[in-house]
Design an enzyme around this catalytic site. Structure first.
Site, PDB file in Angstrom:
ATOM      1  N   CYS A  87       0.844  -1.198   0.000  1.00  0.00           N
ATOM      2  CA  CYS A  87       0.000   0.000   0.000  1.00  0.00           C
ATOM      3  C   CYS A  87       0.878   1.247   0.000  1.00  0.00           C
ATOM      4  CB  CYS A  87      -0.902  -0.016   1.232  1.00  0.00           C
ATOM      5  SG  CYS A  87      -1.900   1.471   1.436  1.00  0.00           S
ATOM      6  N   CYS A  90       1.444   4.346   3.652  1.00  0.00           N
ATOM      7  CA  CYS A  90       2.488   4.485   4.679  1.00  0.00           C
ATOM      8  C   CYS A  90       3.836   4.049   4.118  1.00  0.00           C
ATOM      9  CB  CYS A  90       2.167   3.637   5.908  1.00  0.00           C
ATOM     10  SG  CYS A  90       0.712   4.172   6.836  1.00  0.00           S
ATOM     11  N   GLN A 271      -8.252  19.108   9.431  1.00  0.00           N
ATOM     12  CA  GLN A 271      -7.006  18.449   9.790  1.00  0.00           C
ATOM     13  C   GLN A 271      -7.278  16.992  10.141  1.00  0.00           C
ATOM     14  OE1 GLN A 271      -4.048  19.466   9.412  1.00  0.00           O
ATOM     15  NE2 GLN A 271      -4.165  21.683   9.284  1.00  0.00           N
ATOM     16  N   PHE A 300      -5.555  32.257   4.576  1.00  0.00           N
ATOM     17  CA  PHE A 300      -5.832  30.861   4.220  1.00  0.00           C
ATOM     18  C   PHE A 300      -6.577  30.202   5.384  1.00  0.00           C
ATOM     19  CE2 PHE A 300      -1.768  32.207   2.442  1.00  0.00           C
ATOM     20  CZ  PHE A 300      -1.946  31.988   1.064  1.00  0.00           C
ATOM     21  N   ASP A 369      -1.793  29.783   7.070  1.00  0.00           N
ATOM     22  CA  ASP A 369      -1.755  28.319   6.977  1.00  0.00           C
ATOM     23  C   ASP A 369      -2.046  27.925   5.527  1.00  0.00           C
ATOM     24  OD1 ASP A 369      -1.841  25.608   7.401  1.00  0.00           O
ATOM     25  OD2 ASP A 369      -3.736  25.609   8.494  1.00  0.00           O
ATOM     26  N   CYS A 395       2.607  22.829   5.489  1.00  0.00           N
ATOM     27  CA  CYS A 395       2.564  21.401   5.160  1.00  0.00           C
ATOM     28  C   CYS A 395       3.606  21.057   4.104  1.00  0.00           C
ATOM     29  CB  CYS A 395       1.168  20.999   4.689  1.00  0.00           C
ATOM     30  SG  CYS A 395       0.572  21.888   3.234  1.00  0.00           S
TER      31      CYS A 395
END
EC number: 2.1.1.190
Length: 438
Positions: A87, A90, A271, A300, A369, A395
């Site tokens: 997958c 992760c 989030q 933002f 943000d 991010c």
């Protein structure tokens, strides 16, 4: 008979070498040195010796995959997920959470130090548990005609193929428990061949699902879905296209932050990691050191994740967002929480925000943000506003480092840096930085 050269006939032998891994990069790859350049090795951890096969050799770097480990790091752990390594969700379940955090913090410090020309330490790491943290997931659906079986899952690493998952240990337990019964329900639908994807969200008032279907649903299919939603106490939403959302049953979702209630649409951004979000908001409030006479600008702002907690403490707050639907939702949430000192505005943040009517009052502090693309278009305008403090939530460390240059050049000092362990076991690196100006 003449023979002509064909590139397709060329056979290349992949080189196998033995290396020692020095560190872990942000994406969970081991990093070694080979022939004077970085060698990124999937599946290996710092301190491990490994026989690896080089699969890509560039001028500046090379990539390899592990064939055999000659020793194991004490920070190697057994992945909980049976789909790990296949997958694409992760990349780091084989590494301890402590190693993941140290590696991400080191890379963040390295990038910020390189771009700012000064040593930038990471002051703290905001984190919570490494498992059962994800409160939102989007799973692809694909009906295999030959086997007459519905696949439901995430994409494989570097592939468009689906991994047919049976469990996901990073999902909230309520969502993980839905995976098998949901697949069974969808497999029984007449429209099983014409389903797009399903979104699962764990709101504070319970789970919800959004089913994207490509054709109109038969009445029998709707009945089956409604029975499923009642049986499992899941709010049901249907999406016949990318713009339409039909609420079949259940309440509109909400979550709480700083003792405030934020209602959102199932498709709105929230989030993913609830616990780290609570810490992140609290840290931003502390860093801004909000006083009762502060006028704060939140850029933002989305639907008010930071804006409304700021408004509980400041004289007034302005939230600015580029998506109209989120602006409206922010204003709604302000009303629900009886906050009258906050206003939300729609604006293109690539343009000069200092010319907007709401900017005339001036601001003492700013929070932003932005998305992964960063905030290059607005940074110079923030410096014109001359706030005392700026908190930048990021991010993407690359765009954070780039945007920081504007504030540093304008005389701001980089005061504090926190790494946010928002997505354990993945290559996502989130952070927040405090700038101040005397």
């Amino acid at each position: 008979m003449a023979q002509f050269y064909s590139a397709k006939r060329r056979v290349t032998t992949r080189q196998t070498i033995t290396v020692t891994i020095d560190e872990l990069d942000v994406f969970g790859q081991g990093v070694a040195r080979h022939q004077g350049k970085a060698l990124f090795v999937s599946g290996a951890l710092p301190g491990e010796q490994a026989e690896v096969e080089i699969v890509e050799d560039k001028r500046q770097y090379a990539r390899a995959k592990t064939r055999r480990l000659l020793n194991q790091s004490p920070e190697r752990v057994t992945p909980l997920c049976p789909h790990f390594s296949v997958c694409g969700g992760c990349q780091q379940q084989h590494a301890s959470q402590a190693l993941q955090q140290r590696s991400k913090a080191r890379w963040l410090a390295h990038l910020l130090s390189r771009e700012t020309g000064r040593e930038v330490p990471i002051d703290e790491v905001l984190s919570d548990g490494a498992w059962q943290y994800r409160r939102r997931a989007r799973l692809g659906l694909n009906y295999q005609a030959k086997s007459r079986r519905l696949q439901m899952g995430f994409r494989q690493a570097a592939s468009a193929e689906l991994v047919d998952i049976t469990q996901c240990p990073i999902l909230k337990p309520e969502l993980n428990a839905l995976l098998m019964p949901l697949r069974a329900c969808l497999s029984e639908l007449r429209a099983v061949r014409r389903l797009g994807h399903v979104e699962l969200v764990q709101a504070d008032n319970g789970p919800l699902l959004v089913l994207r279907h490509l054709d109109a649903l038969h009445a029998e299919d709707r009945q089956k879905l409604e029975r499923f939603s009642h049986q499992h106490r899941v709010a049901l939403f249907l999406a016949p296209d990318s713009e339409t959302l039909e609420q079949v049953n259940g309440e509109m979702p909400f979550y709480q932050v700083d003792d405030l209630r934020l209602t959102f649409s199932p498709r709105d951004f929230i989030q993913v990691n609830e616990a780290v979000n609570q810490q992140m908001v609290a840290k931003a409030l502390a860093w801004l050191d909000i006083q009762s006479d502060d006028r704060i600008l939140d850029l933002f702002c989305g639907m008010g994740n930071f804006t409304l907690p700021l408004a509980k403490r400041a004289q007034n707050v302005v939230g600015v967002e580029g998506v109209t639907a989120l602006v409206n939702k922010g204003a709604y949430n302000a009303g629900v929480n009886y906050l009258k000192n906050v206003a939300f505005f729609h604006a293109n943040l690539e343009e000069d925000v200092t010319r907007q009517p709401w900017a005339a009052q001036g601001f003492t502090k700013v929070l932003l943000d932005p998305a992964r693309a960063g905030a290059a278009g607005v940074m110079q305008h923030i410096t014109k506003l001359a706030p005392h403090r700026v908190v930048y939530v990021s991010c993407n460390p690359t765009t954070l480092a780039r945007d920081s240059q504007t504030l540093l050049a304008a005389g701001y000092q980089l005061e504090r840096v926190a790494m946010l362990d928002m997505f354990p076991h993945t290559g996502h690196l989130e952070s927040m930085v405090l700038f101040s100006k005397a």
